[in-house]
Design a protein around this motif. Structure first.
Motif, PDB file in Angstrom:
ATOM      1  N   GLY A  29      31.953  45.049  29.068  1.00 43.06           N
ATOM      2  CA  GLY A  29      32.129  46.549  28.932  1.00 43.06           C
ATOM      3  C   GLY A  29      30.609  47.259  29.216  1.00 43.06           C
ATOM      4  O   GLY A  29      30.746  48.447  29.953  1.00 43.06           O
ATOM      5  N   GLU A  30      29.401  46.349  29.245  1.00 38.85           N
ATOM      6  CA  GLU A  30      28.450  46.897  29.734  1.00 38.85           C
ATOM      7  C   GLU A  30      28.291  46.742  31.239  1.00 38.85           C
ATOM      8  O   GLU A  30      27.178  47.235  31.930  1.00 38.85           O
ATOM      9  N   ASN A  31      28.718  45.699  31.587  1.00 35.52           N
ATOM     10  CA  ASN A  31      28.446  45.065  32.994  1.00 35.52           C
ATOM     11  C   ASN A  31      29.719  45.032  33.797  1.00 35.52           C
ATOM     12  O   ASN A  31      30.407  44.030  33.601  1.00 35.52           O
ATOM     13  N   PRO A  32      30.198  45.828  34.696  1.00 35.43           N
ATOM     14  CA  PRO A  32      31.346  45.838  35.445  1.00 35.43           C
ATOM     15  C   PRO A  32      31.443  44.329  36.107  1.00 35.43           C
ATOM     16  O   PRO A  32      32.583  43.703  36.144  1.00 35.43           O
ATOM     17  N   VAL A  33      30.476  43.793  36.552  1.00 37.75           N
ATOM     18  CA  VAL A  33      30.581  42.483  37.159  1.00 37.75           C
ATOM     19  C   VAL A  33      31.045  41.279  36.192  1.00 37.75           C
ATOM     20  O   VAL A  33      32.077  40.711  36.500  1.00 37.75           O
ATOM     21  N   TYR A  34      30.393  41.336  35.281  1.00 35.48           N
ATOM     22  CA  TYR A  34      30.833  40.394  33.928  1.00 35.48           C
ATOM     23  C   TYR A  34      32.189  40.727  33.594  1.00 35.48           C
ATOM     24  O   TYR A  34      33.173  39.426  33.454  1.00 35.48           O
ATOM     25  N   ASP A  35      32.782  41.755  33.568  1.00 34.22           N
ATOM     26  CA  ASP A  35      33.944  42.151  33.162  1.00 34.22           C
ATOM     27  C   ASP A  35      35.139  41.563  34.185  1.00 34.22           C
ATOM     28  O   ASP A  35      36.034  41.236  33.899  1.00 34.22           O
ATOM     29  N   LEU A  36      34.876  41.488  35.688  1.00 33.44           N
ATOM     30  CA  LEU A  36      35.774  41.086  36.450  1.00 33.44           C
ATOM     31  C   LEU A  36      35.788  39.525  36.773  1.00 33.44           C
ATOM     32  O   LEU A  36      36.644  38.977  37.207  1.00 33.44           O
ATOM     33  N   LEU A  37      34.803  38.824  36.206  1.00 35.22           N
ATOM     34  CA  LEU A  37      34.752  37.435  36.532  1.00 35.22           C
ATOM     35  C   LEU A  37      35.465  36.547  35.301  1.00 35.22           C
ATOM     36  O   LEU A  37      35.602  37.106  34.042  1.00 35.22           O
TER      37      LEU A  37
END
Length: 70
Positions: A17-25
């Motif tokens: 939720g804080e990091n859009p990159v992490y959310d996609l992985l």
């Protein structure tokens, strides 16, 4: 080993939720170019996010600039 798993499970919601990159992985490899397209963020910002996630051992880089969750 159990302690490490507890630490990781606590860390994920904080990042999610804080990091859009992490959310996609996920466990499926995703290329850097795909991350740029999906987030519409500057490549330098994405690279910074990826490096921080790698340092926290939440993700890892595969050959060909592909990334997966750890």
């Amino acid at each position: 080993k159990i302690q490490k798993e507890k630490e990781n499970s606590r860390a994920e919601p904080k990042i999610s939720g804080e990091n859009p990159v992490y959310d996609l992985l996920s466990k499926e490899p995703l290329a850097l170019d795909e991350l740029v397209e999906k987030t519409n963020l500057d490549i330098s910002k994405i690279s910074d996010m990826l490096l921080r996630l790698e340092m926290k051992k939440l993700i890892r880089q595969l050959p060909g600039k592909q990334f997966v969750r750890s």
